[in-house]
Design a protein around this motif. Sequence first.
Motif, mmCIF file in Angstrom:
data_model
loop_
_atom_site.group_PDB
_atom_site.id
_atom_site.type_symbol
_atom_site.label_atom_id
_atom_site.label_comp_id
_atom_site.label_asym_id
_atom_site.label_seq_id
_atom_site.Cartn_x
_atom_site.Cartn_y
_atom_site.Cartn_z
ATOM 1 N N ILE A 24 -22.114 -20.331 -31.200
ATOM 2 C CA ILE A 24 -23.317 -19.784 -31.828
ATOM 3 C C ILE A 24 -24.248 -20.913 -32.258
ATOM 4 N N GLY A 25 -23.681 -21.988 -32.781
ATOM 5 C CA GLY A 25 -24.493 -23.137 -33.183
ATOM 6 C C GLY A 25 -25.218 -23.771 -32.008
ATOM 7 N N VAL A 26 -24.501 -23.960 -30.909
ATOM 8 C CA VAL A 26 -25.100 -24.593 -29.727
ATOM 9 C C VAL A 26 -26.196 -23.696 -29.144
ATOM 10 N N ILE A 27 -25.913 -22.417 -28.995
ATOM 11 C CA ILE A 27 -26.926 -21.503 -28.462
ATOM 12 C C ILE A 27 -28.125 -21.446 -29.411
ATOM 13 N N SER A 28 -27.878 -21.491 -30.703
ATOM 14 C CA SER A 28 -28.975 -21.518 -31.681
ATOM 15 C C SER A 28 -29.840 -22.760 -31.505
ATOM 16 N N VAL A 29 -29.199 -23.904 -31.270
ATOM 17 C CA VAL A 29 -29.959 -25.143 -31.045
ATOM 18 C C VAL A 29 -30.842 -25.004 -29.810
ATOM 19 N N PHE A 30 -30.299 -24.435 -28.723
ATOM 20 C CA PHE A 30 -31.098 -24.221 -27.514
ATOM 21 C C PHE A 30 -32.298 -23.323 -27.818
ATOM 22 N N LEU A 31 -32.074 -22.235 -28.526
ATOM 23 C CA LEU A 31 -33.165 -21.299 -28.827
ATOM 24 C C LEU A 31 -34.209 -21.918 -29.759
ATOM 25 N N ILE A 32 -33.749 -22.622 -30.772
ATOM 26 C CA ILE A 32 -34.676 -23.287 -31.699
ATOM 27 C C ILE A 32 -35.491 -24.355 -30.965
ATOM 28 N N ALA A 33 -34.816 -25.123 -30.123
ATOM 29 C CA ALA A 33 -35.511 -26.174 -29.365
ATOM 30 C C ALA A 33 -36.542 -25.570 -28.429
ATOM 31 N N PHE A 34 -36.191 -24.461 -27.778
ATOM 32 C CA PHE A 34 -37.157 -23.802 -26.895
ATOM 33 C C PHE A 34 -38.362 -23.307 -27.689
ATOM 34 N N ALA A 35 -38.121 -22.650 -28.798
ATOM 35 C CA ALA A 35 -39.225 -22.156 -29.628
ATOM 36 C C ALA A 35 -40.101 -23.319 -30.111
ATOM 37 N N LEU A 36 -39.457 -24.409 -30.502
ATOM 38 C CA LEU A 36 -40.186 -25.576 -30.998
ATOM 39 C C LEU A 36 -41.022 -26.228 -29.899
ATOM 40 N N THR A 37 -40.447 -26.427 -28.708
ATOM 41 C CA THR A 37 -41.214 -27.060 -27.624
ATOM 42 C C THR A 37 -42.382 -26.183 -27.211
ATOM 43 N N ASP A 38 -42.134 -24.893 -27.110
ATOM 44 C CA ASP A 38 -43.205 -23.993 -26.703
ATOM 45 C C ASP A 38 -44.328 -23.972 -27.744
ATOM 46 N N TYR A 39 -43.954 -23.900 -29.011
ATOM 47 C CA TYR A 39 -44.956 -23.887 -30.078
ATOM 48 C C TYR A 39 -45.739 -25.202 -30.121
ATOM 49 N N LEU A 40 -45.035 -26.322 -30.109
ATOM 50 C CA LEU A 40 -45.714 -27.623 -30.162
ATOM 51 C C LEU A 40 -46.682 -27.787 -29.000
ATOM 52 N N CYS A 41 -46.216 -27.430 -27.824
ATOM 53 C CA CYS A 41 -47.020 -27.622 -26.623
ATOM 54 C C CYS A 41 -48.251 -26.719 -26.612
ATOM 55 N N VAL A 42 -48.022 -25.425 -26.741
ATOM 56 C CA VAL A 42 -49.099 -24.452 -26.552
ATOM 57 C C VAL A 42 -50.002 -24.311 -27.770
ATOM 58 N N GLN A 43 -49.432 -24.317 -28.963
ATOM 59 C CA GLN A 43 -50.215 -24.035 -30.164
ATOM 60 C C GLN A 43 -50.801 -25.273 -30.846
ATOM 61 N N LEU A 44 -50.129 -26.419 -30.725
ATOM 62 C CA LEU A 44 -50.606 -27.602 -31.440
ATOM 63 C C LEU A 44 -51.236 -28.653 -30.525
ATOM 64 N N VAL A 45 -50.490 -29.121 -29.538
ATOM 65 C CA VAL A 45 -50.950 -30.266 -28.747
ATOM 66 C C VAL A 45 -52.081 -29.887 -27.794
ATOM 67 N N ARG A 46 -51.933 -28.807 -27.055
ATOM 68 C CA ARG A 46 -52.987 -28.420 -26.099
ATOM 69 C C ARG A 46 -54.357 -28.235 -26.752
ATOM 70 N N PRO A 47 -54.454 -27.463 -27.831
ATOM 71 C CA PRO A 47 -55.782 -27.315 -28.449
ATOM 72 C C PRO A 47 -56.329 -28.637 -28.997
ATOM 73 N N TRP A 48 -55.444 -29.516 -29.431
ATOM 74 C CA TRP A 48 -55.873 -30.805 -29.975
ATOM 75 C C TRP A 48 -56.414 -31.699 -28.858
ATOM 76 N N ILE A 49 -55.713 -31.759 -27.717
ATOM 77 C CA ILE A 49 -56.163 -32.596 -26.600
ATOM 78 C C ILE A 49 -57.320 -31.928 -25.860
ATOM 79 N N ALA A 50 -57.226 -30.623 -25.666
ATOM 80 C CA ALA A 50 -58.299 -29.815 -25.051
ATOM 81 C C ALA A 50 -58.756 -30.358 -23.700
ATOM 82 N N ARG A 51 -57.803 -30.673 -22.834
ATOM 83 C CA ARG A 51 -58.117 -31.173 -21.491
ATOM 84 C C ARG A 51 -57.985 -30.032 -20.488
ATOM 85 N N PRO A 52 -59.072 -29.692 -19.791
ATOM 86 C CA PRO A 52 -59.003 -28.606 -18.808
ATOM 87 C C PRO A 52 -58.018 -28.926 -17.683
ATOM 88 N N ARG A 53 -57.395 -27.890 -17.171
ATOM 89 C CA ARG A 53 -56.510 -28.049 -16.017
ATOM 90 C C ARG A 53 -57.340 -28.473 -14.816
#
Length: 181
Positions: A63-92
């Motif tokens: 349960i701990g290991v699966i929780s780490v995977f889920l938390i890490a996924f949520a964290l990477t997705d949030y950091l990437c999409v919600q924080l870093v992308r709007p800050w850099i604002a570079r068009p594809r």
Amino acid sequence: MTTILQQINSLDQTVFLFFNGFHNSFFDTLMWQISNRWVWVPMYIAIVVANALHFKSDWRKLIGVISVFLIAFALTDYLCVQLVRPWIARPRPAQDDSVICHLVHIINDYRGGHYGTPSSHATNTYMLAMLTMLFFRRRKLTLFMFAWATLLSYSRIYLGVHYPGDILLGGVLGISVAFVC
């Protein structure tokens, strides 16, 4: 400082156009499928099953290991999409306001969202590969996971929705989150 950023951006565009330029109908279909998140669901299920088999004697650790995977996924997705992308604002690269959009090979008229730096596909898959390496410590599995992350990341360049720099930044972010988690 601006000159250095302009040179990096120019290099990123040149490398992107080189790798995006290798296209034919077979690879158009293959890369489209590789980039589709639903194609990889069986592998995600296999990772959960592998965790269950690996930690079967200790359900708390499982349960701990699966929780780490889920938390890490949520964290990477949030950091990437919600924080870093709007800050850099570079068009594809495939977006109309990109200076190279007219040179980009696009598949199925797919251009992705407006901003693409960093690549969330790269962030999530490299995080998953690193966590798999850290938890299982199996050489062949680690090589497979990093090869998968690299192939999936390349498919994003092939499809015209990410620069190599987006992939590199996403990979570094994903690996960093894996280490922190």
